[in-house]
Write a protein that holds these residues in place. Structure first.
Motif, mmCIF file in Angstrom:
data_model
loop_
_atom_site.group_PDB
_atom_site.id
_atom_site.type_symbol
_atom_site.label_atom_id
_atom_site.label_comp_id
_atom_site.label_asym_id
_atom_site.label_seq_id
_atom_site.Cartn_x
_atom_site.Cartn_y
_atom_site.Cartn_z
ATOM 1 N N GLY A 177 32.330 47.785 39.026
ATOM 2 C CA GLY A 177 33.975 47.785 39.008
ATOM 3 C C GLY A 177 34.845 48.584 39.577
ATOM 4 O O GLY A 177 35.084 48.732 40.627
ATOM 5 N N GLY A 178 35.000 49.912 38.713
ATOM 6 C CA GLY A 178 35.718 51.026 39.375
ATOM 7 C C GLY A 178 34.732 51.904 40.071
ATOM 8 O O GLY A 178 35.167 52.568 41.012
ATOM 9 N N GLY A 179 33.496 51.607 40.019
ATOM 10 C CA GLY A 179 32.471 52.530 40.738
ATOM 11 C C GLY A 179 31.677 53.370 40.172
ATOM 12 O O GLY A 179 30.928 54.132 40.717
ATOM 13 N N GLY A 180 31.869 53.892 38.851
ATOM 14 C CA GLY A 180 31.221 54.791 38.152
ATOM 15 C C GLY A 180 29.768 54.544 38.139
ATOM 16 O O GLY A 180 29.339 55.720 38.515
ATOM 17 N N LEU A 181 29.429 53.686 37.869
ATOM 18 C CA LEU A 181 27.717 53.515 37.480
ATOM 19 C C LEU A 181 27.216 53.488 38.812
ATOM 20 O O LEU A 181 26.191 54.275 39.120
ATOM 21 C CB LEU A 181 27.590 52.271 36.817
ATOM 22 C CG LEU A 181 26.127 51.714 36.837
ATOM 23 C CD1 LEU A 181 25.178 52.742 36.187
ATOM 24 C CD2 LEU A 181 26.088 50.182 36.236
ATOM 25 N N ALA A 182 27.788 52.735 39.778
ATOM 26 C CA ALA A 182 27.288 52.813 41.303
ATOM 27 C C ALA A 182 27.192 53.951 42.003
ATOM 28 O O ALA A 182 26.043 54.531 42.544
ATOM 29 C CB ALA A 182 27.859 51.790 42.147
ATOM 30 N N ALA A 183 28.297 55.013 41.486
ATOM 31 C CA ALA A 183 28.334 56.455 42.271
ATOM 32 C C ALA A 183 27.360 57.176 41.826
ATOM 33 O O ALA A 183 26.585 57.759 42.327
ATOM 34 C CB ALA A 183 29.823 56.738 42.235
ATOM 35 N N GLY A 184 27.137 56.975 40.300
ATOM 36 C CA GLY A 184 25.914 57.816 39.808
ATOM 37 C C GLY A 184 24.627 57.700 40.070
ATOM 38 O O GLY A 184 23.916 58.530 40.414
ATOM 39 N N VAL A 185 24.460 56.137 40.303
ATOM 40 C CA VAL A 185 22.999 56.007 40.883
ATOM 41 C C VAL A 185 22.960 56.300 42.198
ATOM 42 O O VAL A 185 21.800 57.024 42.566
ATOM 43 C CB VAL A 185 22.924 54.346 40.755
ATOM 44 C CG1 VAL A 185 21.597 53.710 41.485
ATOM 45 C CG2 VAL A 185 22.938 53.921 39.258
ATOM 46 N N VAL A 186 23.851 56.104 42.975
ATOM 47 C CA VAL A 186 23.792 56.516 44.673
ATOM 48 C C VAL A 186 23.659 58.061 44.674
ATOM 49 O O VAL A 186 22.910 58.475 45.297
ATOM 50 C CB VAL A 186 25.077 56.151 45.271
ATOM 51 C CG1 VAL A 186 25.115 56.712 46.599
ATOM 52 C CG2 VAL A 186 25.132 54.552 45.523
ATOM 53 N N ALA A 187 24.367 58.936 43.892
ATOM 54 C CA ALA A 187 24.538 60.292 43.961
ATOM 55 C C ALA A 187 22.910 60.877 43.494
ATOM 56 O O ALA A 187 22.625 61.651 44.005
ATOM 57 C CB ALA A 187 25.715 60.777 43.247
#
Length: 399
Positions: A177-187
């Protein structure tokens, strides 16, 4: 920058707060995808989604002065419940702005956790405007749903669990959505397991990330028209966008039909209840079988679905899966003709659900009747067999 050390610190804060959610293998999804698929069940998380992770980490880091001023948030439901629960656990006052059409169970749950709820606007973005204004007016601390390093680090704790639970994971698929979950997984995986591919998924009618990544900066979505309210966000957050852009993360889109079919499959075959946004990762697998290297972990991000929405989505999913068939048949206007049609339908094994009998259509001959019949079938092959049997029997079917 969100580092692996940040995520480990977040994990320590979440001990005893967030559940270590299970990973379930799915033979049905694996057969469709062509590779082993595991489902990371954040729909079974406290408050029904992954959001408690980021919300609690962000709020646990507030100073005593900030805590005294209370917190404010904006959300369609999942972040609202995460903030409300975190505030209750930390002893903070919380105000949450939610869109006027937010799901009633999400509104009720947020209030039950102790937050004060204000219904404003028609989207998360509009609610966020009100939340920011409230923060400026009162001094309350805005707990953004995705655009803060602490929130991203909290969501990244999911990746720590995935690596332990599925050590040979090759691909992780994440709703965006805003990207917080994906960013956390990617980082997290960038340092911990750089060999793992992360793919984001957005609803096609609420997709800001593909264009934003192509242009190199957050760009508004051209529309927000999707059943997946949990990922219907108009603008990527700068913090998660920077993470995903730096990593070159791919973000795909799925249709409403993809989402409804995935939700139905997960409910029928995996026995798991998810909301439409929670089914996005499975929808991507079903829409592009053979395009992902396994083992795959698909994150089921949430399970907070309004029963009324569930009913509509299940019906939509059944139709998309070929389980419903709408027949338009012209028959002679004579006694017993409709009974004959229903008898012949019963002989095919189709279950009649609704019948409409129309005599007054311009295109009908004076001795004809139009019958519209909705039947339940066993799938696309059965649909084709029903239509073939009726045509063979001499019935005039129209599109």
């Amino acid at each position: 920058m969100i580092t692996l050390a940040d995520v480990h610190r977040a994990a320590a804060l979440l001990e005893g707060v967030a559940e270590r959610t299970p990973v379930e293998s799915s033979r049905a999804v694996s057969e469709i995808a062509g590779v082993p698929v595991h489902l990371k069940c954040e729909n079974l998380q406290r408050a029904g989604s992954f959001k408690i992770r980021g919300a609690y980490v962000r709020m646990a880091g507030l100073s005593d002065d900030e805590r005294a001023r209370g917190v404010v948030a904006a959300s369609a439901g999942n972040h609202a419940q995460g903030v409300a629960l975190a505030a209750r656990l930390l002893g903070l006052d919380a105000v949450v702005f939610m869109p006027t059409d937010a799901a009633l169970p999400k509104i009720a749950a947020t209030r039950e956790y102790g937050a004060h709820v204000e219904l404003v606007g028609s989207s998360v973005d509009e609610a966020l405007v009100h939340a920011r204004a409230y923060a400026e007016r009162t001094g309350a601390v805005l707990i953004h749903p995705f655009d803060h390093p602490d929130v991203v680090a909290g969501q990244g704790t999911i990746a720590l669990e995935i690596v332990e639970q599925v050590p040979d994971v090759a691909t992780v698929i994440v709703p965006v959505g805003g990207g917080g979950l994906a960013a956390g997984v990617v980082a997290t995986l960038a340092e911990l397991r750089p060999d793992v591919r992360v793919v984001g998924v957005q609803a096609a009618h609420a997709a800001a990330y593909p264009a934003s990544l192509a242009l190199g900066q957050p760009t508004p979505a051209p529309e927000l028209r999707t059943m997946a309210d949990g990922i219907a966000v108009g603008m990527p957050g700068q913090v998660p966008f920077d993470v995903l852009a730096r990593a070159g993360t791919e973000v795909r889109t799925v249709s409403e039909e993809d989402l409804s079919r995935a939700l139905l499959l997960v409910a029928e075959r995996a026995k798991l209840l998810v909301e439409p946004s929670g089914a996005a990762a499975v929808a991507a697998l079903m829409a592009a079988p053979g395009e992902f290297t396994g083992p795959v972990v698909a994150i089921l991000s949430g399970g907070n679905i309004d029963p009324q929405v569930l009913l509509r989505v299940v019906r939509h999913g059944l139709a998309s899966a070929g389980r419903f068939l709408w027949l338009h048949v012209r028959i002679d206007d004579r006694p017993g003709a409709l009974a004959d049609l229903l008898h012949d339908l019963a002989a095919t094994g189709a279950n009649v659900m609704h019948v409409s009998h129309v005599r007054t259509q311009v295109e009908l001959a004076v001795d004809e009747v139009a019958i519209e019949v909705q039947v339940e079938t066993k799938g696309p092959d059965h649909c084709a067999a029903v239509m073939h049997a009726l045509r063979t029997a001499g019935y005039r079917l129209t599109d």
